[in-house]
Design a protein around this motif. Structure first.
Motif, PDB file in Angstrom:
ATOM      1  N   THR A  31       0.592  -1.171  -0.094  1.00 46.53           N
ATOM      2  CA  THR A  31      -0.002  -0.006  -0.052  1.00 46.53           C
ATOM      3  C   THR A  31       0.695   1.285   0.134  1.00 46.53           C
ATOM      4  O   THR A  31       1.696   1.326   0.770  1.00 46.53           O
ATOM      5  N   PRO A  32       0.704   2.205  -1.020  1.00 44.22           N
ATOM      6  CA  PRO A  32       1.541   3.350  -0.954  1.00 44.22           C
ATOM      7  C   PRO A  32       1.144   4.265   0.179  1.00 44.22           C
ATOM      8  O   PRO A  32      -0.085   4.610   0.616  1.00 44.22           O
ATOM      9  N   LEU A  33       2.194   4.691   0.966  1.00 41.39           N
ATOM     10  CA  LEU A  33       1.860   5.674   1.931  1.00 41.39           C
ATOM     11  C   LEU A  33       2.046   6.926   1.358  1.00 41.39           C
ATOM     12  O   LEU A  33       2.736   7.558   0.610  1.00 41.39           O
ATOM     13  N   ASN A  34       1.396   8.011   2.109  1.00 39.85           N
ATOM     14  CA  ASN A  34       1.280   9.271   1.754  1.00 39.85           C
ATOM     15  C   ASN A  34       2.449  10.087   2.376  1.00 39.85           C
ATOM     16  O   ASN A  34       2.467  10.598   3.477  1.00 39.85           O
ATOM     17  N   ASP A 684       5.256  -3.453  16.923  1.00 38.09           N
ATOM     18  CA  ASP A 684       4.589  -4.239  17.857  1.00 38.09           C
ATOM     19  C   ASP A 684       4.125  -5.377  17.174  1.00 38.09           C
ATOM     20  O   ASP A 684       4.244  -6.656  17.879  1.00 38.09           O
ATOM     21  N   ARG A 685       3.602  -5.595  15.932  1.00 33.60           N
ATOM     22  CA  ARG A 685       3.307  -6.856  15.415  1.00 33.60           C
ATOM     23  C   ARG A 685       3.950  -7.458  14.234  1.00 33.60           C
ATOM     24  O   ARG A 685       3.629  -8.299  14.033  1.00 33.60           O
ATOM     25  N   GLY A 686       4.694  -6.616  13.474  1.00 38.79           N
ATOM     26  CA  GLY A 686       5.270  -7.099  12.570  1.00 38.79           C
ATOM     27  C   GLY A 686       4.873  -7.136  11.162  1.00 38.79           C
ATOM     28  O   GLY A 686       5.306  -7.302  10.095  1.00 38.79           O
ATOM     29  N   ASN A 687       3.358  -6.541  11.109  1.00 40.81           N
ATOM     30  CA  ASN A 687       2.683  -6.432   9.807  1.00 40.81           C
ATOM     31  C   ASN A 687       3.169  -5.262   8.956  1.00 40.81           C
ATOM     32  O   ASN A 687       3.461  -4.202   9.785  1.00 40.81           O
ATOM     33  N   GLU A 688       3.070  -5.315   7.569  1.00 44.58           N
ATOM     34  CA  GLU A 688       3.534  -4.103   6.988  1.00 44.58           C
ATOM     35  C   GLU A 688       2.252  -3.176   6.894  1.00 44.58           C
ATOM     36  O   GLU A 688       1.242  -3.509   6.770  1.00 44.58           O
ATOM     37  N   ILE A 689       2.633  -1.764   7.112  1.00 41.84           N
ATOM     38  CA  ILE A 689       1.664  -0.719   6.954  1.00 41.84           C
ATOM     39  C   ILE A 689       1.663  -0.187   5.684  1.00 41.84           C
ATOM     40  O   ILE A 689       0.589   0.128   5.113  1.00 41.84           O
ATOM     41  N   GLY A 690       2.831  -0.153   4.595  1.00 41.33           N
ATOM     42  CA  GLY A 690       2.679   0.449   3.403  1.00 41.33           C
ATOM     43  C   GLY A 690       4.091   0.422   3.081  1.00 41.33           C
ATOM     44  O   GLY A 690       4.978   0.089   3.653  1.00 41.33           O
ATOM     45  N   VAL A 691       4.314   1.146   1.896  1.00 38.69           N
ATOM     46  CA  VAL A 691       5.620   1.416   1.366  1.00 38.69           C
ATOM     47  C   VAL A 691       5.709   2.771   0.646  1.00 38.69           C
ATOM     48  O   VAL A 691       4.725   3.525   0.589  1.00 38.69           O
ATOM     49  N   ILE A 692       6.998   3.314   0.631  1.00 43.64           N
ATOM     50  CA  ILE A 692       7.141   4.566   0.343  1.00 43.64           C
ATOM     51  C   ILE A 692       8.147   4.600  -0.787  1.00 43.64           C
ATOM     52  O   ILE A 692       9.240   3.856  -0.830  1.00 43.64           O
ATOM     53  N   ARG A 693       7.725   5.100  -1.846  1.00 47.62           N
ATOM     54  CA  ARG A 693       8.482   5.232  -3.015  1.00 47.62           C
ATOM     55  C   ARG A 693       8.853   6.631  -3.412  1.00 47.62           C
ATOM     56  O   ARG A 693       8.354   7.621  -3.246  1.00 47.62           O
ATOM     57  N   PRO A 694      10.233   6.672  -4.269  1.00 46.35           N
ATOM     58  CA  PRO A 694      10.539   8.146  -4.640  1.00 46.35           C
ATOM     59  C   PRO A 694       9.355   8.691  -5.483  1.00 46.35           C
ATOM     60  O   PRO A 694       8.809   8.145  -6.409  1.00 46.35           O
ATOM     61  N   GLY A 695       9.159  10.171  -5.187  1.00 41.95           N
ATOM     62  CA  GLY A 695       8.223  10.849  -5.860  1.00 41.95           C
ATOM     63  C   GLY A 695       8.613  11.520  -7.043  1.00 41.95           C
ATOM     64  O   GLY A 695       9.785  11.638  -7.415  1.00 41.95           O
ATOM     65  N   PRO A 696       7.676  12.535  -7.559  1.00 42.12           N
ATOM     66  CA  PRO A 696       8.021  13.204  -8.754  1.00 42.12           C
ATOM     67  C   PRO A 696       9.386  14.239  -8.665  1.00 42.12           C
ATOM     68  O   PRO A 696       9.649  14.731  -9.534  1.00 42.12           O
ATOM     69  N   GLU A 697       9.334  14.739  -7.169  1.00 39.75           N
ATOM     70  CA  GLU A 697      10.472  15.631  -6.673  1.00 39.75           C
ATOM     71  C   GLU A 697      11.937  15.206  -7.327  1.00 39.75           C
ATOM     72  O   GLU A 697      12.612  16.004  -7.621  1.00 39.75           O
ATOM     73  N   VAL A 698      12.033  14.000  -7.170  1.00 38.37           N
ATOM     74  CA  VAL A 698      13.384  13.160  -7.788  1.00 38.37           C
ATOM     75  C   VAL A 698      13.142  12.448  -8.962  1.00 38.37           C
ATOM     76  O   VAL A 698      13.784  11.413  -9.201  1.00 38.37           O
ATOM     77  N   GLY A 699      12.267  12.690  -9.855  1.00 38.53           N
ATOM     78  CA  GLY A 699      12.043  11.885 -10.926  1.00 38.53           C
ATOM     79  C   GLY A 699      11.451  10.646 -10.893  1.00 38.53           C
ATOM     80  O   GLY A 699      11.931   9.756 -11.613  1.00 38.53           O
TER      81      GLY A 699
END
Length: 741
Positions: A31-34, A684-699
């Motif tokens: 899940t993409p994080l904001n 605490d639980r080890g479950n994934e919340i989401g992911v962060i990917r490089p945004g348009p600011e860095v192409g």
């Protein structure tokens, strides 16, 4: 003595708890994080495809103020860039990778840019007559490019295959030296007029003269170890000589190569790194000695005399040592002048460097210490500045100052109210080669190292792991006496040094501790302690320093080791000793542990590595492993495994899917793939919340994460997290801002 905790009993006393769903493979497409993407350390973020290169060792300035550069290596191929008015206009391709390298010299005339380069065969994998050197050989030479667009080659000989870009590169390459791959005959200086090209090769004690159009050799003259060159308006040539001997000189030659008897009255402690001549015949010297200035010389009554300087005497080390600013130069490599008298200065944190024999991309020290290119008006006011300050480097929030960030050898301050990419200011260069010349930053493994900043007894210390996790460097600070300088304080050696001379008096074979007992920052013979415990600490990828200052070292199948900090000595150094080291066996289910991250706030140890069910794959040698376990009550002697999870891992994915670094902060685990994708897991639980990917600011692009400890995170007082990720492609560190909902 060594205290072995729950030795031989750990497997029996640990009960494994697998949270439902947590043992499943975590997909990369989470899940993409904001999160906002930002960065530190580079004027440009690559959002528009531009970045400042990570090293500059030579410049040539056009009358209109365009600056052409050269360097042995830029990770993304901008060895030779073009800049004007504080903007990167582009770069000359074909100087990077797969048999191509940059160099240390560049010159221009009204039609062409002449760029020093090297070409090799990638261990004889590249074959093609006239396009690649013969087996076991290497070419050093000059590539000729169109001045208005250096990506366009300017061939001067038949192109074997017009459709083959490699053939066009070869047709534009002047081969100055065809030598065995172990030889070191790089082009060290270039100067050009519209009719003549001068090419210096220090290893040959020679300056060759070529026709600038036909590129046919017209002659040569002898000069001892010639380096950078400057062509004067009268056609004479200024030559830096003795450039390989450690004390460069400046010699004046006629256009035909006759040595002239006029000289410049250089100060005795000067270290000339570059020479330029303006339209009035004034000679400018980039002095990389203790002065760190540009020196001006004008002809008066038939002789040259000193006529001024540009730069604060002492450069970045004057006043508050390490504090950057206008005219506070640091490692001068180039100087030039445009038609209006504006002056251009390049630096790389150390000065000119030369490639070791047989390598493709050269001595990369400059590329780890920070490139700058700046322009000044004739009266010394800064016009513009571009910076490419970081390479193979991470970042860590200063524990004493929430808006201060340490990297391997720099400090930045943050203003998060500004737009992305403008939130950082470079405020401190940490390495002082004049006061602490034995600082291993300058001598070990080419790059400063990945930072961990901690407070011990109210004092901040910087811990640096190297790219290959061979050792841990420790630095202390004394702002009143040393400004921003990080003072060499301690060193824990794992493997033997690749270069035994890099650290004076070091015991052979590695596995020792050094502490700066007398406070002079030098490696005195009586300050080393060998490891005589019988527990060999050679190898292993895992280094961690917890919030109390204890050092954790994970050594594959051998175990996990904890150096408890024993306070501070009278010089203010943290004390670590083998006789106060705890050792833990590799906990089940692991057979090979690669990381151990201790969270003192919960007495939890997060261990990653390999198990019988998820075995090691040798080709993935920097990854954290395939399994993560959180152990609670670690210090009790009866730790409990709270959860076991499988980490993302797929060697067939493109890019490869694995985790190469992780950290624990606040309520989360932050883990990064080699491609730069950050996974956020609930601590605490080890479950994934989401992911962060490089945004348009860095192409939407990140370079490869190429170190074993390339990620850190800090929770701010308002609950926002700053996540820093090493990004070695384009001279910066990624900074992500994420606030959980």
């Amino acid at each position: 003595m060594i205290r072995s905790l729950f030795a031989g009993a750990l497997c029996a006393c640990v009960s494994f708890i697998t949270i439902a769903g947590a043992a499943a493979q975590t997909p990369s497409g989470g899940t993409p994080l904001n999160a906002q993407t930002s960065w530190i350390g580079n004027t440009f973020g690559f959002g528009d495809g531009k970045w400042t290169q990570i090293n500059i060792t030579a410049i040539a300035v056009a009358p209109d103020g365009k600056v052409y550069t050269d360097a042995p290596w830029d990770e993304s191929g901008a060895e030779s860039g073009v800049y004007q008015d504080g903007k990167m206009l582009g770069y000359a391709n074909g100087t990077h990778g797969w048999g191509n390298g940059g160099g240390n010299a560049v010159a221009i005339n009204h039609r062409y840019a002449f760029i020093a380069v090297s070409v090799w065969t990638e261990k004889d994998h590249l074959v093609g007559k006239g396009i690649w050197p013969e087996k076991g050989h290497k070419w050093y030479g000059v590539t000729r490019r169109a001045l208005d667009d250096p990506q366009r080659t300017a061939p001067f000989q038949p192109v074997a295959n017009a459709a083959d870009p490699r053939a066009r590169l070869a047709a534009s390459l002047l081969i100055v030296s065809d030598v065995p791959a172990s030889s070191h005959n790089e082009v060290t200086g270039l100067a050009a007029s519209d009719s003549v090209l001068y090419v210096a090769t220090a290893a040959l004690d020679r300056v060759d003269v070529y026709d600038a159009e036909s590129m046919q050799r017209k002659g040569s003259f002898n000069a001892h170890q010639p380096g950078h060159l400057a062509l004067a308006p009268d056609g004479s040539l200024w030559v830096l000589t003795d450039t390989l001997s450690g004390k460069a000189q400046l010699v004046h030659y006629s256009a035909s190569g006759q040595k002239l008897d006029d000289t410049l009255p250089l100060p005795p402690d000067s270290v000339p790194a570059d020479v330029s001549v303006d339209a009035q015949g004034r000679v400018l010297i980039a002095d990389n000695g203790p002065r760190q200035q540009v020196l001006f010389f004008s002809k008066q009554n038939g002789r040259y005399a000193a006529s001024g300087t540009l730069g604060e005497r002492g450069g970045i080390f004057a006043g508050v040592a390490g504090r950057p600013g206008p005219q506070r130069f640091n490692g001068l490599t180039g100087v030039g002048v445009d038609a209006r008298g504006n002056i251009y200065v390049s630096t790389n944190g150390i000065g000119p460097t030369f490639a070791p024999p047989g390598t493709g991309f050269g001595a990369a020290l400059g590329a780890g210490l920070g490139a700058t290119l700046e322009s000044y008006t004739p009266d010394g006011k800064r016009r513009w500045l571009v910076e490419g300050l970081l390479f193979v480097d991470g970042a860590w929030i200063d524990p004493a100052r929430p808006n201060s960030v340490y990297t391997g050898n720099k400090r930045f301050e943050l203003d998060l109210s500004k737009p992305a990419g403008q939130q950082w200011t470079y405020v401190g260069f940490l390495s002082n080669r004049f006061k602490y010349p034995e600082d291993p930053v300058f001598h070990v493994d080419q790059w400063p190292g990945m930072p961990i900043a901690r407070q011990v007894k109210g004092h901040t210390f910087l811990y640096l792991t190297d790219m290959y996790a061979d050792h841990l460097k420790i630095y202390r600070f004394d702002a009143a006496r040393d400004g921003e300088t990080a003072i060499p304080s301690g060193y824990i050696a794992g493997r033997a040094l690749r270069d035994p001379s890099a650290i004076p008096n070091a015991p052979a074979g590695g596995d020792w501790i050094w502490r700066d007992a007398n406070g002079d920052g030098r490696f005195d013979a009586d300050e080393f302690t060998r490891n005589t415990t019988g527990k060999r600490l050679i190898g292993g990828w895992g280094w961690w320093v917890d919030t109390g200052g204890d050092i954790w070292h994970t050594v594959s199948s051998k175990g996990i080791y904890r150096f408890r900090v024993g306070g501070l000595d009278k010089q203010g150094n943290p004390i670590y000793a083998y006789d106060d080291m705890q050792t833990y066996p590799v906990p089940a289910p692991f057979n090979d542990a690669h990381r151990a991250v201790y969270d003192a706030s919960t007495d939890s140890l997060y261990v990653t590595g390999y198990t019988d069910d998820a075995p090691s794959q040798p080709q993935q040698w920097k990854e954290v492993g395939r399994v993560l376990v959180r152990y609670d009550k670690w210090s009790s002697g009866k730790p409990e495994a709270r959860y076991t999870i499988k980490l993302p891992w797929d060697t067939n994915a493109k890019p490869i899917l694995t985790i190469i670094g992780l950290t624990v902060e606040g309520n989360y685990i932050f883990a990064v793939e080699p491609s730069g994708v950050v996974h956020v897991l609930d601590k605490d639980r080890g479950n994934e919340i989401g992911v962060i990917r490089p945004g348009p600011e860095v192409g939407r692009a990140s370079g490869w994460i190429d170190v074993a400890n390339g990620i850190s995170a800090a929770r701010r007082s308002d609950g926002e997290y700053l996540i820093f990720v090493e990004e070695d492609a384009r001279g910066k560190v990624m900074m992500y801002r994420w606030k959980p909902a």
